[in-house]
Design an enzyme around this catalytic site. Structure first.
Site, short mmCIF file in Angstrom:
data_model
loop_
_atom_site.label_atom_id
_atom_site.label_comp_id
_atom_site.label_asym_id
_atom_site.label_seq_id
_atom_site.Cartn_x
_atom_site.Cartn_y
_atom_site.Cartn_z
N ASN A 16 -6.83 -4.72 -8.45
CA ASN A 16 -6.77 -4.04 -6.97
C ASN A 16 -8.27 -3.96 -6.84
O ASN A 16 -9.09 -2.73 -7.81
CB ASN A 16 -6.37 -3.20 -6.17
CG ASN A 16 -6.97 -2.40 -4.48
OD1 ASN A 16 -8.34 -3.70 -4.46
ND2 ASN A 16 -6.00 -1.51 -4.24
N LYS A 18 -10.62 -3.43 -4.86
CA LYS A 18 -11.21 -2.89 -3.53
C LYS A 18 -12.15 -2.76 -3.15
O LYS A 18 -12.93 -4.25 -3.23
CB LYS A 18 -11.01 -1.05 -4.33
CG LYS A 18 -9.69 -0.25 -4.73
CD LYS A 18 -9.58 0.90 -5.18
CE LYS A 18 -8.47 1.48 -5.41
NZ LYS A 18 -8.74 2.41 -6.27
N HIS A 103 -1.76 0.70 1.32
CA HIS A 103 -2.40 1.83 0.71
C HIS A 103 -2.97 2.14 0.20
O HIS A 103 -3.08 2.81 2.23
CB HIS A 103 -4.20 0.63 -0.08
CG HIS A 103 -3.94 1.81 -1.85
ND1 HIS A 103 -5.06 2.46 -1.62
CD2 HIS A 103 -4.02 1.07 -2.78
CE1 HIS A 103 -5.49 2.81 -2.84
NE2 HIS A 103 -5.04 2.00 -3.92
N GLU A 105 -5.50 4.29 0.53
CA GLU A 105 -7.23 4.90 1.04
C GLU A 105 -7.12 4.23 2.33
O GLU A 105 -7.72 4.45 3.27
CB GLU A 105 -7.64 3.47 -0.07
CG GLU A 105 -8.10 4.86 -1.03
CD GLU A 105 -8.63 3.80 -2.30
OE1 GLU A 105 -9.13 2.25 -2.04
OE2 GLU A 105 -8.70 3.65 -3.27
N GLU A 169 1.81 4.73 -6.32
CA GLU A 169 1.13 4.93 -6.53
C GLU A 169 0.46 6.70 -5.92
O GLU A 169 0.16 6.52 -4.85
CB GLU A 169 0.44 4.88 -5.78
CG GLU A 169 -0.29 2.53 -6.13
CD GLU A 169 -1.88 1.85 -5.95
OE1 GLU A 169 -2.25 2.33 -7.25
OE2 GLU A 169 -2.21 2.12 -5.26
N GLY A 175 -7.82 6.90 -9.51
CA GLY A 175 -9.18 6.83 -9.49
C GLY A 175 -9.56 8.52 -10.25
O GLY A 175 -10.95 8.68 -10.46
N SER A 212 -4.77 4.98 -11.96
CA SER A 212 -5.21 5.54 -13.66
C SER A 212 -4.49 5.01 -14.83
O SER A 212 -4.85 4.59 -15.94
CB SER A 212 -5.56 6.97 -13.81
OG SER A 212 -6.30 7.49 -12.88
P1 13P Z 1 -7.02 3.54 -10.24
O1 13P Z 1 -6.24 2.36 -10.99
O2 13P Z 1 -8.50 2.95 -10.16
O3 13P Z 1 -6.57 4.33 -10.34
O4 13P Z 1 -6.73 2.61 -8.48
C1 13P Z 1 -5.18 2.56 -8.36
C2 13P Z 1 -5.13 2.40 -7.49
O5 13P Z 1 -5.72 2.53 -5.71
C3 13P Z 1 -4.95 0.09 -7.02
O6 13P Z 1 -4.68 -0.23 -6.05
#
Ligand code: 13P
Length: 249
Positions: A16, A18, A103, A105, A169, A175, A212
């Protein structure tokens, strides 16, 4: 004699990007394609760049081992006066085969509820995309001992039908470089699978872990009971790192 080793798992490893990525970064897709060309057939590799790159990425990935996905779709299926939205049909038309929905976010920044996420998953499936439905608890919810219940409720509320992929997640692991223990991941995946089976008896579901995932921890995470793949953020931006994760499975 029964076999003494378990066969390798069929896995789905999704990246992803983002809100990162310019057209020049298609070079990373080319590098990834070259690096994962020989990965075993039971591993599905998906990359989800931003919408601006969907068509170009799909064209570039055509005929290879990498399928292209999008990071969201509109909850509304039909074309219409919805300024700024991108429908699942448009994403499919651009060459996408998967769609991340729900997601954390988007749940946090856009107020997306389970009902909205379910509508987006329905729209994605109707357009022929495989929805990757994201669920996961916040740190406060984990500290309060509510992680399993929160995830079970999100699974029940966000999955409109079987035929989706789930991604667990934990919000606090995204992150941050933090990850749950293997036992914690196994526990929540089992709970998510129970909640899914309660809603769709007899239907199989693949459950990815995200948060992560890096080259250094991928093999351990992918080997956990009930983990059917990974949803990778930051480490999917560089072909070298993402390929290492794909090949760790
Ligand atoms: P990271 O791998 O950067 O922690 O992000 C995970 C994520 O949100 C994938 O959708």
């Amino acid at each position: 004699m029964p076999p003494t080793t378990t066969p390798p798992k069929p896995l789905l490893i999704a990246g992803n990007w983002k809100m990162y990525g310019r057209m020049a970064d298609l070079a990373e897709l080319d590098a990834l394609a070259a690096a994962v060309g020989g990965v075993r057939a039971e591993v599905d590799v998906v990359l989800c760049p931003p919408f601006t790159m969907t068509a170009a990425a799909a064209g570039r990935a055509k005929g290879g081992r990498i399928a292209i996905g999008v990071q969201d779709v509109a909850a509304i299926g039909a074309d219409g006066a919805h300024t700024g939205d991108v429908s699942a049909a448009m994403a499919a038309d651009a060459g996408a085969r998967f769609a991340i929905v729900g997601h954390s976010e988007r749940r946090a920044a856009h107020g997306e509820t389970d009902a909205v996420v379910a509508a987006k998953a329905t729209a994605a499936a109707a357009a022929g995309l495989v929805p990757i439905v994201c669920v996961g608890e916040t740190l406060e919810q984990r500290k309060a001992g509510e992680a399993a219940a929160v995830v079970a409720a999100q699974v029940a509320g966000s999955c409109p039908a079987a035929g989706v992929v789930l991604a667990y997640e934990p919000v606090w692991a995204i992150g941050t470089g933090l990850t749950p223990t293997a036992a914690e991941i196994a526990e929540i995946h089992a709970e998510a699978r129970r909640a899914f089976a309660a809603k769709f008896p007899g239907a199989a579901v693949r459950i990815l872990y995200g948060g992560s995932v890096k080259p250094g921890n991928a093999a351990e995470i992918l080997a956990i009971d009930g983990v059917d793949g990974a949803l990778v953020g930051g480490a999917s931006l560089k072909a070298k790192d993402f390929a290492a994760i794909v090949l760790a499975g």
